[in-house]
Design a protein around this motif. Structure first.
Motif, PDB file in Angstrom:
ATOM      1  N   VAL C  62       0.818  -1.213   0.000  1.00 61.74           N
ATOM      2  CA  VAL C  62       0.000   0.000   0.000  1.00 61.74           C
ATOM      3  C   VAL C  62       0.850   1.260   0.000  1.00 61.74           C
ATOM      4  N   LEU C  63       0.251   2.348  -0.433  1.00 59.48           N
ATOM      5  CA  LEU C  63       0.858   3.673  -0.309  1.00 59.48           C
ATOM      6  C   LEU C  63       0.103   4.464   0.738  1.00 59.48           C
ATOM      7  N   TYR C  64       0.819   5.266   1.505  1.00 61.59           N
ATOM      8  CA  TYR C  64       0.195   6.093   2.544  1.00 61.59           C
ATOM      9  C   TYR C  64       1.001   7.381   2.665  1.00 61.59           C
ATOM     10  N   GLY C  65       0.366   8.386   3.220  1.00 63.74           N
ATOM     11  CA  GLY C  65       1.018   9.691   3.333  1.00 63.74           C
ATOM     12  C   GLY C  65       2.212   9.647   4.270  1.00 63.74           C
ATOM     13  N   LYS C  66       3.180  10.492   3.984  1.00 63.41           N
ATOM     14  CA  LYS C  66       4.434  10.543   4.726  1.00 63.41           C
ATOM     15  C   LYS C  66       4.228  10.618   6.238  1.00 63.41           C
ATOM     16  N   PHE C  67       3.200  11.363   6.668  1.00 59.83           N
ATOM     17  CA  PHE C  67       3.027  11.588   8.097  1.00 59.83           C
ATOM     18  C   PHE C  67       1.898  10.747   8.690  1.00 59.83           C
ATOM     19  N   SER C  68       1.468   9.699   7.974  1.00 61.53           N
ATOM     20  CA  SER C  68       0.370   8.861   8.466  1.00 61.53           C
ATOM     21  C   SER C  68       0.852   7.915   9.561  1.00 61.53           C
ATOM     22  N   GLY C  69      -0.051   7.595  10.495  1.00 56.85           N
ATOM     23  CA  GLY C  69       0.172   6.532  11.446  1.00 56.85           C
ATOM     24  C   GLY C  69       1.027   6.892  12.637  1.00 56.85           C
ATOM     25  N   THR C  70       1.071   5.919  13.557  1.00 59.33           N
ATOM     26  CA  THR C  70       1.836   6.032  14.791  1.00 59.33           C
ATOM     27  C   THR C  70       2.843   4.888  14.822  1.00 59.33           C
ATOM     28  N   GLU C  71       4.060   5.182  15.252  1.00 60.30           N
ATOM     29  CA  GLU C  71       5.079   4.130  15.318  1.00 60.30           C
ATOM     30  C   GLU C  71       4.741   3.111  16.396  1.00 60.30           C
ATOM     31  N   LEU C  72       5.086   1.855  16.126  1.00 61.76           N
ATOM     32  CA  LEU C  72       4.727   0.741  16.993  1.00 61.76           C
ATOM     33  C   LEU C  72       5.842  -0.292  16.891  1.00 61.76           C
ATOM     34  N   LYS C  73       6.352  -0.778  18.038  1.00 63.91           N
ATOM     35  CA  LYS C  73       7.398  -1.791  17.986  1.00 63.91           C
ATOM     36  C   LYS C  73       6.803  -3.090  18.505  1.00 63.91           C
ATOM     37  N   LEU C  74       6.788  -4.139  17.666  1.00 63.58           N
ATOM     38  CA  LEU C  74       6.234  -5.437  18.061  1.00 63.58           C
ATOM     39  C   LEU C  74       7.264  -6.517  17.745  1.00 63.58           C
ATOM     40  N   ASP C  75       7.579  -7.378  18.734  1.00 65.47           N
ATOM     41  CA  ASP C  75       8.576  -8.435  18.526  1.00 65.47           C
ATOM     42  C   ASP C  75       9.886  -7.867  17.980  1.00 65.47           C
ATOM     43  N   GLY C  76      10.222  -6.639  18.409  1.00 65.49           N
ATOM     44  CA  GLY C  76      11.496  -6.055  18.039  1.00 65.49           C
ATOM     45  C   GLY C  76      11.534  -5.400  16.663  1.00 65.49           C
ATOM     46  N   LYS C  77      10.404  -5.389  15.932  1.00 66.32           N
ATOM     47  CA  LYS C  77      10.396  -4.768  14.601  1.00 66.32           C
ATOM     48  C   LYS C  77       9.541  -3.506  14.606  1.00 66.32           C
ATOM     49  N   ASP C  78       9.879  -2.556  13.718  1.00 59.71           N
ATOM     50  CA  ASP C  78       9.153  -1.291  13.652  1.00 59.71           C
ATOM     51  C   ASP C  78       7.986  -1.378  12.679  1.00 59.71           C
ATOM     52  N   TYR C  79       6.813  -0.991  13.151  1.00 63.42           N
ATOM     53  CA  TYR C  79       5.616  -0.940  12.310  1.00 63.42           C
ATOM     54  C   TYR C  79       4.973   0.431  12.431  1.00 63.42           C
ATOM     55  N   LEU C  80       3.971   0.639  11.598  1.00 65.57           N
ATOM     56  CA  LEU C  80       3.104   1.807  11.739  1.00 65.57           C
ATOM     57  C   LEU C  80       1.687   1.296  11.928  1.00 65.57           C
ATOM     58  N   ILE C  81       0.903   1.990  12.785  1.00 66.23           N
ATOM     59  CA  ILE C  81      -0.520   1.670  12.887  1.00 66.23           C
ATOM     60  C   ILE C  81      -1.291   2.910  12.464  1.00 66.23           C
ATOM     61  N   MET C  82      -2.255   2.736  11.560  1.00 67.93           N
ATOM     62  CA  MET C  82      -2.984   3.888  11.011  1.00 67.93           C
ATOM     63  C   MET C  82      -4.429   3.496  10.707  1.00 67.93           C
ATOM     64  N   ARG C  83      -5.300   4.464  10.589  1.00 70.47           N
ATOM     65  CA  ARG C  83      -6.670   4.264  10.115  1.00 70.47           C
ATOM     66  C   ARG C  83      -6.621   3.868   8.627  1.00 70.47           C
ATOM     67  N   GLU C  84      -7.498   2.958   8.196  1.00 66.28           N
ATOM     68  CA  GLU C  84      -7.455   2.565   6.781  1.00 66.28           C
ATOM     69  C   GLU C  84      -7.633   3.765   5.861  1.00 66.28           C
ATOM     70  N   ASP C  85      -8.396   4.752   6.309  1.00 69.32           N
ATOM     71  CA  ASP C  85      -8.640   5.907   5.451  1.00 69.32           C
ATOM     72  C   ASP C  85      -7.368   6.721   5.185  1.00 69.32           C
ATOM     73  N   GLU C  86      -6.302   6.459   5.937  1.00 74.61           N
ATOM     74  CA  GLU C  86      -5.034   7.139   5.664  1.00 74.61           C
ATOM     75  C   GLU C  86      -4.249   6.435   4.560  1.00 74.61           C
ATOM     76  N   ILE C  87      -4.708   5.255   4.153  1.00 71.77           N
ATOM     77  CA  ILE C  87      -4.042   4.539   3.059  1.00 71.77           C
ATOM     78  C   ILE C  87      -4.603   5.049   1.736  1.00 71.77           C
ATOM     79  N   LEU C  88      -3.695   5.449   0.839  1.00 74.41           N
ATOM     80  CA  LEU C  88      -4.125   6.057  -0.423  1.00 74.41           C
ATOM     81  C   LEU C  88      -4.620   5.013  -1.420  1.00 74.41           C
ATOM     82  N   GLY C  89      -3.938   3.853  -1.453  1.00 71.86           N
ATOM     83  CA  GLY C  89      -4.341   2.826  -2.414  1.00 71.86           C
ATOM     84  C   GLY C  89      -3.437   1.608  -2.337  1.00 71.86           C
ATOM     85  N   ILE C  90      -3.800   0.601  -3.147  1.00 71.73           N
ATOM     86  CA  ILE C  90      -3.094  -0.681  -3.149  1.00 71.73           C
ATOM     87  C   ILE C  90      -2.308  -0.813  -4.442  1.00 71.73           C
ATOM     88  N   LEU C  91      -1.020  -1.166  -4.315  1.00 68.33           N
ATOM     89  CA  LEU C  91      -0.155  -1.308  -5.511  1.00 68.33           C
ATOM     90  C   LEU C  91      -0.416  -2.638  -6.216  1.00 68.33           C
TER      91      LEU C  91
END
Lengths: 91, 91, 91, 91, 91, 91, 91
Positions: C62-91
């Motif tokens: 997916v593509l999402y805006g540069k400033f979308s989401g909140t950083e989240l660390k799970l099992d030692g890896k970095d993720y982002l959590i965001m509302r689906e509406d912040e996702i622009l589209g599917i590649l």
């Protein structure tokens, strides 16, 4: 208890508990925690609105935010009147 | 667990996990990451509203934003009370 | 992939792609274009809400805006959590 | 045209027309009129939302406000992605 | 009249009347009254939205607020495009 | 009482009680408590709206916030006109 | 009366009464009370919207707030056009 005042809509009349009381359920609000939730007893409950059904009942002990509600003097006693949504929960 | 407090509407009471814990699922919150999501355990859940059905259950481990919720002291312990929508997800 | 974290409501967990990658579909994000949409892979998807049915699925790029989401660390890896509406589209 | 990117919700991908073009339908955007609506071609269309059914189709020539949308580079070409409601009309 | 431009949603294309005209219905807009409503003719009408059914028709003479709409040049002529709700009424 | 004025929508006309009155139900508003709720009598009631059914009736004694309503002079007397939602409750 | 102007949606055209008039129903607006509600006669009424059914009729004497509406000159006379919700009530 025999209060004749009927709050409109989704409003609730609450009698604030005396400050710094350690209640039966063990709630303790220290003097320094001025923004902590406050405890009170529900005295009168509105009928709700099309969007909001009421949950609390007269006699319920409730917690509400420090700055919730508007002061109200009825029969010489001090009460607060607030929207039910300002009540955090029932003890 | 035997907490008698019933949160109103779409509110949830959460017991925050101790900071800097590496949890069973491996979540690790370093001391320097103060704005990172926080972990806690759900202690009590409201009934929801006309617009919001509840998802979390008592006992769930959840993540929530650093600044979510209001502090609440019940039976001498510190909790947070927040809207379910402030909870990011269940671990 | 075997991530146990379940995002609530209309939230999505995204694993950001490494920066400056030219992807299989040909997406290229130059180093100077810091506000351009970012690419990532969907790792976990919430159940949606009464107002919002989910569209993306685990594994989608997916593509999402540069400033979308909140950083989240799970099992030692970095993720982002965001509302689906912040996702622009599917590649 | 063979673009694989699928915009989410009520979003539309538009390929901006070259500036200062006098189009087949006679639209002319002078260099000095920087805030005048811009012309472009619809490249991809989302599925819409519960509140918004989509109207434009792939291939439509549309006008949109000068500051509408977010820049997007796909397969090396520049596009704009915007909500359909930012599109003023179809030429 | 043979305008091919189709406004989207609840938008209307209006051809502004020449300023300071005393119209058939007697409307007179003095030069000094710059914020007074303006008169124009409806040239094209959108299909409306789920929330808004359209009322005006092509050919209607309408009044609209001085600052309503966005300028639009089509086939070399100046028009305004605005939401129908910005139109005050039909002359 | 024979007031011919019909408030529109969810509006209510209230005749403010004289200040500092100790009412039959015992309400007492001291001179210093200028932001405390005020008492008045309902003189006329609108028909309500699609979203709001009316609760108060002509003749009800009501409390309302100090800054509620707009002043209105009818037949030489001073009234307030306000939305019913600005009325806190019925005495 | 034979006014051909049709207000759109929930708009109403009002002919303001001359200032400082003591009306048949006894309304008196002193010169000093510039923010007090104003009186006028309804000249034309829109069809309403999906959310708002109209209440006032042509010929009604109404009160409205001092700053309600937009000035409108039709057939050489000064009117105001406003949303019905800006009308306080019918005299």
């Amino acid at each position: 208890m025999g209060l004749k005042f009927k709050p409109l809509a989704d409003r609730v009349v609450v009698e604030p508990a005396a400050a710094e009381t350690k209640t039966a359920s063990g709630l303790y609000i220290p003097d320094s925690a001025k923004e902590k939730p406050q405890q009170g007893k529900v005295i009168a409950v509105g009928k709700g609105t099309k969007k909001h059904d009421m949950t609390v009942k007269t006699g319920d002990s409730v917690l509400y935010g420090k700055f919730s509600g508007t002061e109200l003097k009825l029969d010489g006693k001090d009460y607060l009147i607030m929207r039910e949504d300002e009540i955090l929960g029932i003890l």
